[in-house]
Design an enzyme around this catalytic site. Structure first.
Site, PDB file in Angstrom:
ATOM      1  N   HIS A  38       2.678   6.150   6.411  1.00 35.47           N
ATOM      2  CA  HIS A  38       3.329   5.269   5.438  1.00 35.47           C
ATOM      3  C   HIS A  38       2.818   5.546   4.022  1.00 35.47           C
ATOM      4  CE1 HIS A  38       3.877   0.964   3.788  1.00 35.47           C
ATOM      5  NE2 HIS A  38       5.092   1.481   3.924  1.00 35.47           N
ATOM      6  N   HIS A  80       6.196   3.218  -4.958  1.00 38.47           N
ATOM      7  CA  HIS A  80       6.709   2.093  -4.171  1.00 38.47           C
ATOM      8  C   HIS A  80       7.257   0.968  -5.047  1.00 38.47           C
ATOM      9  CE1 HIS A  80       6.416  -1.813  -2.064  1.00 38.47           C
ATOM     10  NE2 HIS A  80       6.913  -1.126  -1.063  1.00 38.47           N
TER      11      HIS A  80
END
Length: 289
Positions: A38, A80
């Site tokens: 991730h 992100h």
């Protein structure tokens, strides 16, 4: 009954029982789910940086996930958040430009920011990579990419632009399309757009749609990728019962699982993949298969 006959009968009964199990139950425990790092191996290196890709490679992890946003001058960068505050020194470098949104800075400005010191001094000077730079590093390690289009409502046309970059970088050839690339988003419209623009690309929808709606999603996505806390064996089985646009069963990549016990739990649900900050911990929770 002779031992050989008993063994044969037992094997036959077990095989028959397996046929009666839901697809997810039959899969559960059969093999280790795909492990996806991730934002790179983000427990060990600053997220969404080249260092995080390198760390995933060092750990032997084949799949890397990232997030894509767009700069003021139209460059795709890997980050992100829709602002630069949390993971860079933007407040120090550009103190008068709050709220420090990605879309308000040029690629050149972002390239000067330190995206590593927040994580630890060993990563001081790490940069926010462009999508091209990130893909080049993934390719260098012969890894695979789970690419998330982040906040598409902020960046009209980002789906087409992302596909163009993927094509320019050689990621839309048969090899990558077959087994090395998935494009996902929390936005239904974004996933549908990717599928319509480039039907050969494998796609994933981030979320947990109601079971009654899954057949509609199966028209344009190959994966349903929910939070681990929102699923069960029955839900995963319902996903697996449907066929996606590329002819195979819909898959489930669940997120974000960072400990062995939760990994084994979702493994028993029959998930196909686990997205994790700790890819080595999750990998080692399962026997080699």
């Amino acid at each position: 009954m002779h031992a050989r006959a008993v063994a044969a009968t037992t094997t036959a009964l077990l095989g028959a029982a397996a046929l009666l199990l839901p697809a997810s139950a039959a899969r559960a425990g059969a093999e280790r789910p795909t492990i996806i790092a991730h934002r790179g191996a983000s427990a060990y290196a600053p997220e969404n940086t080249l260092a995080a890709v390198d760390e995933a490679a060092e750990l032997g992890i084949s799949w890397v996930e990232n997030d894509v946003q767009r700069t003021k001058d139209g460059e795709l960068v890997v980050l992100h958040d829709d602002n630069l505050k949390r993971t860079t020194d933007v407040e120090e470098v550009f103190p008068g430009r709050a709220p420090w949104k990605v879309k308000d800075f040029t690629a050149a400005e972002i390239a000067h920011l330190d995206a590593g010191s927040w994580f630890g001094p060993a990563y001081a000077g790490e940069r926010v990579p462009t999508l091209e730079q990130f893909m080049d590093r993934v390719e260098l390690h012969h890894q695979k990419l789970l690419l998330e289009i982040k906040n598409p409502d902020l960046y009209p046309g980002i789906e087409q632009q992302t596909l163009k970059v993927l094509g320019n970088e050689g990621w839309l050839d048969p090899d990558h399309l077959a087994s090395r690339l998935i494009v996902q988003s929390f936005s239904v419209d974004s996933v549908r757009s990717v599928h319509e623009l480039k039907p050969a690309v494998k796609t994933g929808f981030l979320g947990t749609p109601p079971v009654a709606d899954l057949s509609w999603y199966a028209n344009f996505t190959d994966q349903i990728n929910p939070s681990h806390s929102s699923i069960s064996t029955d839900y995963v089985a319902s996903v697996h019962e449907l066929e996606g646009p590329h002819g195979g069963p819909l898959e489930v990549f669940t997120w974000t699982v960072n400990d062995a016990d939760t990994a084994r739990l979702v493994g028993r649900y029959g998930v196909d993949g686990i997205i994790t900050n700790n890819p080595d911990v999750v990998r080692d929770a399962f026997p080699e298969g």
